[in-house]
Design a protein around this motif. Structure first.
Motif, PDB file in Angstrom:
ATOM      1  N   HIS A  30      23.987  19.357  -1.105  1.00 38.14           N
ATOM      2  CA  HIS A  30      23.452  19.380  -2.466  1.00 38.14           C
ATOM      3  C   HIS A  30      21.937  19.495  -2.388  1.00 38.14           C
ATOM      4  CE1 HIS A  30      27.316  17.810  -3.998  1.00 38.14           C
ATOM      5  NE2 HIS A  30      27.317  17.126  -2.880  1.00 38.14           N
ATOM      6  N   GLU A  31      21.349  20.106  -3.406  1.00 40.58           N
ATOM      7  CA  GLU A  31      19.894  20.175  -3.481  1.00 40.58           C
ATOM      8  C   GLU A  31      19.421  19.514  -4.752  1.00 40.58           C
ATOM      9  OE1 GLU A  31      16.194  23.376  -3.250  1.00 40.58           O
ATOM     10  OE2 GLU A  31      18.246  24.119  -3.429  1.00 40.58           O
ATOM     11  N   THR A  32      18.420  18.653  -4.613  1.00 43.60           N
ATOM     12  CA  THR A  32      17.744  18.042  -5.755  1.00 43.60           C
ATOM     13  C   THR A  32      16.292  18.524  -5.705  1.00 43.60           C
ATOM     14  OG1 THR A  32      16.939  16.063  -4.602  1.00 43.60           O
ATOM     15  CG2 THR A  32      19.206  15.983  -5.467  1.00 43.60           C
ATOM     16  N   PRO A  33      15.514  18.251  -6.739  1.00 47.22           N
ATOM     17  CA  PRO A  33      14.100  18.651  -6.678  1.00 47.22           C
ATOM     18  C   PRO A  33      13.348  18.000  -5.508  1.00 47.22           C
ATOM     19  CG  PRO A  33      14.713  18.168  -8.932  1.00 47.22           C
ATOM     20  CD  PRO A  33      15.868  17.748  -8.070  1.00 47.22           C
ATOM     21  N   GLU A  34      13.798  16.843  -5.060  1.00 46.40           N
ATOM     22  CA  GLU A  34      13.100  16.093  -4.015  1.00 46.40           C
ATOM     23  C   GLU A  34      13.663  16.275  -2.608  1.00 46.40           C
ATOM     24  OE1 GLU A  34      10.383  14.093  -4.710  1.00 46.40           O
ATOM     25  OE2 GLU A  34      10.528  14.939  -6.715  1.00 46.40           O
ATOM     26  N   VAL A  37      20.707  16.951   0.285  1.00 52.39           N
ATOM     27  CA  VAL A  37      21.614  15.865   0.642  1.00 52.39           C
ATOM     28  C   VAL A  37      22.845  16.479   1.303  1.00 52.39           C
ATOM     29  CG1 VAL A  37      22.971  13.929  -0.206  1.00 52.39           C
ATOM     30  CG2 VAL A  37      20.778  14.468  -1.290  1.00 52.39           C
ATOM     31  N   LYS A 112      19.872  12.401   3.855  1.00 50.46           N
ATOM     32  CA  LYS A 112      18.947  12.826   2.814  1.00 50.46           C
ATOM     33  C   LYS A 112      17.722  13.388   3.524  1.00 50.46           C
ATOM     34  CE  LYS A 112      16.722  11.224  -1.399  1.00 50.46           C
ATOM     35  NZ  LYS A 112      16.491  10.064  -2.272  1.00 50.46           N
ATOM     36  N   LYS A 115      12.153  17.027   1.044  1.00 46.45           N
ATOM     37  CA  LYS A 115      11.390  18.273   1.085  1.00 46.45           C
ATOM     38  C   LYS A 115       9.922  17.941   1.334  1.00 46.45           C
ATOM     39  CE  LYS A 115      14.385  20.758  -2.121  1.00 46.45           C
ATOM     40  NZ  LYS A 115      14.455  21.424  -3.437  1.00 46.45           N
ATOM     41  N   LYS A 120       7.875  21.024  -3.155  1.00 48.15           N
ATOM     42  CA  LYS A 120       8.510  20.367  -4.301  1.00 48.15           C
ATOM     43  C   LYS A 120       7.994  20.975  -5.599  1.00 48.15           C
ATOM     44  CE  LYS A 120       9.106  15.898  -2.047  1.00 48.15           C
ATOM     45  NZ  LYS A 120       8.670  14.487  -2.049  1.00 48.15           N
TER      46      LYS A 120
END
Length: 127
Positions: A30-34, A37, A112, A115, A120
């Protein structure tokens, strides 16, 4: 019932030992802004049996599985063999290799990978 192991593989017959089994654990990324994962399904191992490394742009995950053997019992047949989990991911330059967090719970390894600050997303205030 014959308790002697009469079934063997070609490798067992030629070397006298069980073959090593490599298993690629199933994974979700998964990708988050930060961060990125990564979750890997690795049942049967322990925290101590897991190794995670980042080297030359590759994230490598290894884990060992030892089959359960009840104390005081005699094994008469085995299909569950010792195994090694092995999975390698190519990671880009967006990942801060010094800021990786790893947790293992209920057979799932969660990594985790933060980035780097310069990649970011940043909000620009309009005046």
């Amino acid at each position: 019932m014959n308790t002697k192991n009469t079934i063997s593989t070609r490798e067992e017959r030629s070397t006298g030992r069980e073959p090593e089994v490599h298993v690629a654990p199933l994974a979700d990324v998964h990708e988050t802004p930060e961060a990125f994962v990564v979750q890997l399904d690795m049942p049967g191992t322990t925290r101590e049996g897991i190794a995670v490394t980042i080297e030359r742009g590759e994230l490598t995950v290894r884990g060992t599985v030892q089959p359960y053997h009840a104390d005081g019992s005699s094994l008469i047949y085995r299909e569950l063999r010792p195994a090694t989990y092995l999975r390698v991911f190519t990671i880009g330059k967006d990942v801060d290799a010094a800021s990786v967090d790893a947790a293992y719970e209920h057979g799932v390894l969660t990594l985790k990978l933060l980035k780097r600050e310069e990649v970011k997303p940043k909000e620009i205030v309009v005046r």
